[in-house]
Design an enzyme around this catalytic site. Structure first.
Site, short mmCIF file in Angstrom:
data_model
loop_
_atom_site.label_atom_id
_atom_site.label_comp_id
_atom_site.label_asym_id
_atom_site.label_seq_id
_atom_site.Cartn_x
_atom_site.Cartn_y
_atom_site.Cartn_z
N GLY A 45 1.30 -13.94 -11.75
CA GLY A 45 2.17 -13.53 -10.29
C GLY A 45 0.91 -12.72 -9.91
O GLY A 45 1.37 -12.25 -8.46
N ASP A 47 -1.51 -11.10 -7.61
CA ASP A 47 -2.50 -11.69 -6.19
C ASP A 47 -4.31 -11.42 -6.38
O ASP A 47 -4.43 -12.45 -6.31
CB ASP A 47 -1.94 -10.85 -4.68
CG ASP A 47 -0.16 -11.29 -4.92
OD1 ASP A 47 -0.02 -13.06 -5.41
OD2 ASP A 47 0.06 -11.68 -4.44
N HIS A 70 -22.26 -6.19 3.32
CA HIS A 70 -22.12 -7.00 3.23
C HIS A 70 -20.68 -7.16 3.77
O HIS A 70 -19.70 -6.82 2.92
CB HIS A 70 -22.50 -8.30 2.98
CG HIS A 70 -22.54 -8.84 1.63
ND1 HIS A 70 -22.40 -8.32 0.45
CD2 HIS A 70 -21.31 -10.15 0.82
CE1 HIS A 70 -22.30 -8.70 -0.75
NE2 HIS A 70 -21.42 -9.38 -0.13
N HIS A 75 -17.21 -7.47 -2.14
CA HIS A 75 -17.54 -6.56 -2.01
C HIS A 75 -17.18 -5.33 -0.87
O HIS A 75 -16.64 -4.41 -1.10
CB HIS A 75 -19.11 -6.48 -1.23
CG HIS A 75 -20.46 -7.50 -1.71
ND1 HIS A 75 -20.83 -6.88 -2.56
CD2 HIS A 75 -20.09 -8.77 -2.88
CE1 HIS A 75 -21.92 -7.12 -3.72
NE2 HIS A 75 -21.05 -8.39 -3.33
N ASP A 192 -29.59 -8.36 -8.18
CA ASP A 192 -28.25 -9.18 -8.35
C ASP A 192 -28.80 -10.59 -8.46
O ASP A 192 -29.78 -10.85 -9.13
CB ASP A 192 -28.62 -9.84 -6.83
CG ASP A 192 -27.65 -10.99 -6.33
OD1 ASP A 192 -26.39 -11.47 -7.52
OD2 ASP A 192 -27.51 -11.93 -5.05
N HIS A 365 -26.69 -17.30 -3.18
CA HIS A 365 -28.13 -15.57 -4.39
C HIS A 365 -29.04 -16.27 -4.40
O HIS A 365 -29.51 -18.11 -4.76
CB HIS A 365 -26.96 -16.21 -5.28
CG HIS A 365 -25.73 -15.19 -5.60
ND1 HIS A 365 -25.37 -13.63 -4.82
CD2 HIS A 365 -24.32 -16.06 -4.43
CE1 HIS A 365 -23.88 -13.38 -4.65
NE2 HIS A 365 -23.58 -14.56 -5.19
#
Length: 552
Positions: A45, A47, A70, A75, A192, A365
């Protein structure tokens, strides 16, 4: 004792999504990104998932700004929820600003939020922090890395990036600026880690355009393309192919419509005049003149493609012969939903092109060689891998060692663990409140571990409600117990078991009366225990049992 720079990750580690990094020095705090995550399979349930910002609420007077790198949901998606709790100016590039304005408008927060638009190459002073936007390539335009000048030295926060030498628009990543900063001296690099397991170099977005062109060339069927709404470059290439082959384009799906509107206004997408049409105009054109761009690349049940596939869309239904192009890869955890939609499309006779059988997606990426190039250019003293599962962070740390960074100068971060940096050292020191806040409908944080446990219990074993009516005079049963079940058994096929359960409840009540007890809580507890023992013995199941005792 000299003040140290504190880095406090509140999300984006040991997970994909929910990115939020706190930079703190003395009395100043800045936030980098404010993203959401998607619920795990056992979060019934729920979200979305957002970071726990208890620490930021407590220190809200120190916050000088929120800097967004971005416009992807992981993000920016949590921003409307966080902005309910804290007030700070938001800094973003034009497209990112346009996307967050839509979100804040939906939450009634746009008029209460100061949004300051900056372009790549521009700087801003936020307390003791001077932040510069550096242009990088990613799967959405207007993505930037950050060069953050702090009192202890320069920190580079790459956010999501790749090195694309032939981008669709916006130009190649500003490699020269990373090199300039490296020559001046970089104290720490936060990079990253998403694709650190992939060797070599990532592929250019233009590769997808070439494949799309092949699928459009000579096709006499209606073409339906789905991709991430935020993948503006991909949408532009679909539009270019439609224009080249004389097709008109219709768009469906709210997030796609919003992204198209903002991107068009900012000229991130260029659409030839007369190319776009309304959905109701499709029926007036032959199939070979139609392209539909839609949401639903992740198989989301409410998305436009899902509704088309399962005959739930008001204006479009998949027909035999349609060419459906799924130009994306499944986000981890969404594979089953995507497969279900693909199966249904095949069942309806559509020709489905997806990433496993055709080169229809490239990652936004960086791969290993690109990650090594950024380390080589910036030459950081300290290295902190971010944005990825724990294995990604560890692999990236080993990559940094191979590039010559001293192991003691590499820290693998954890959510809520404070990293302290001086000009000479880096270490973990202390923790702050952190974790996952669950959003269910309009409720934020009101679904906790107890509620999730109950939902999981209900989903796996069902529920039994026991209604007992007792006489107010002597405590005896006024009528036989009523037993209702949901998600446990089909009552008509288990009449014998239901009789047994009623007998168990009657026995418990009779014993209760015989002992002249008047504690309703004790009676409910005994009913629950007795039924639970009987049910497990008979069925090896453990449903949730809710006794209700009323006095008449």
């Amino acid at each position: 004792m000299a003040e140290k720079l504190k880095l406090i990750p509140l999300g984006g580690l040991n997970e994909i999504g929910k990115n939020l990094m706190v930079y703190e020095y003395g009395g100043d705090i800045i936030l980098v990104d404010c993203g959401l995550g998607f619920p795990d399979d056992d979060m019934y349930g729920v979200d979305i998932v957002i970071p726990d910002v208890t620490y930021l609420i407590k220190n809200h007077t120190k916050i000088r700004g929120i800097v967004l790198t971005h416009g992807h949901e992981d993000h920016i998606g949590a921003l409307p929820y966080v902005m309910r709790e804290i007030k700070a100016p938001v800094y973003a590039t034009p497209l990112t600003a346009g996307l967050i304005e839509i979100k804040l408008q939906e939450h009634g927060l746009l008029d209460k939020t100061e949004i300051i638009v900056k372009k790549a190459g521009e700087t801003m002073q936020l307390g003791c922090f001077k932040v510069e936007f550096i242009h990088v390539n990613h799967s959405i335009p207007d993505t930037v890395s950050l060069a953050i000048k702090t009192p202890v030295g320069m920190v580079i926060h790459t956010s999501d990036f790749k090195i694309d030498t032939t981008p669709v628009s916006g130009g190649m990543i500003n490699i020269a600026r990373f090199g300039e900063l490296g020559n001046k001296g970089v104290l720490a690099l936060l990079s990253d880690s998403t694709n650190v397991e992939r060797q070599g170099y990532s592929h250019s977005e233009r590769n997808v355009g070439e494949r799309l062109d092949e699928l459009f060339d000579g096709c006499t069927s209606r073409i339906i393309v789905t991709t991430f709404a935020s993948n503006v470059h991909r949408v532009q290439q679909v539009i270019d192919c439609a224009a080249k082959y004389g097709r008109r384009v219709a768009v469906t799906g709210r997030s796609m419509e919003n992204a198209m509107r903002v991107s068009t206004e900012l000229e991130c997408i260029k659409i030839p005049e007369g190319l776009l049409m309304e959905l109701n105009q499709i029926k007036n054109l032959p199939p070979e003149k139609v392209v539909i761009i839609t949401t639903g690349s992740q198989g989301e049940p409410m998305s436009a493609l899902y509704r088309m596939a399962f005959a739930g869309h008001r204006q479009i239904e998949i027909k035999a012969g349609d060419r459906v192009i799924i130009s994306s890869s499944a986000v981890p955890g969404n594979e089953r939903m995507v497969s279900r939609v693909i199966d249904e499309l095949f069942r309806r006779g559509a020709e489905v092109m997806y990433d496993r059988i055709s080169d229809l997606h490239v990652s936004g990426h960086a791969y290993q060689e690109e990650l090594k190039m950024i380390i080589a250019l910036t030459k950081p003293k300290f290295f902190i891998p971010v944005h990825g599962e724990h294995r990604h962070l560890c692999t990236h740390a080993r990559l940094a060692e191979q590039m010559g960074i001293v192991p003691k100068n590499i820290v693998i971060p954890d959510i809520g663990k404070v990293i302290e940096i001086s000009g000479k050292s880096i270490s973990k020191n202390g923790t702050v409140p952190s974790g996952k806040v669950l959003v269910d409908g309009t409720g934020v944080g009101d679904v906790g571990s107890v509620v999730l446990r109950d939902r999981k219990h209900l989903a796996s074993d069902g529920m039994i409600v026991v209604i007992v009516n007792l006489s107010s005079e002597d405590g005896s049963l006024v009528s036989p117990p009523d037993i209702l079940t949901r998600g446990f058994i089909y009552v008509k096929e288990s009449e014998e078991l239901m009789r047994e359960l009623k007998d168990v409840v009657t026995t418990v009540v009779d014993e209760y009366i015989a002992e002249n007890m008047s504690d309703w809580a004790a009676l409910k507890g005994q009913i629950k225990r007795s039924l639970s023992e009987h049910l497990y013995k008979k069925t090896k199941r453990n449903p949730m049992i809710l006794p209700m005792v009323t006095e008449i």
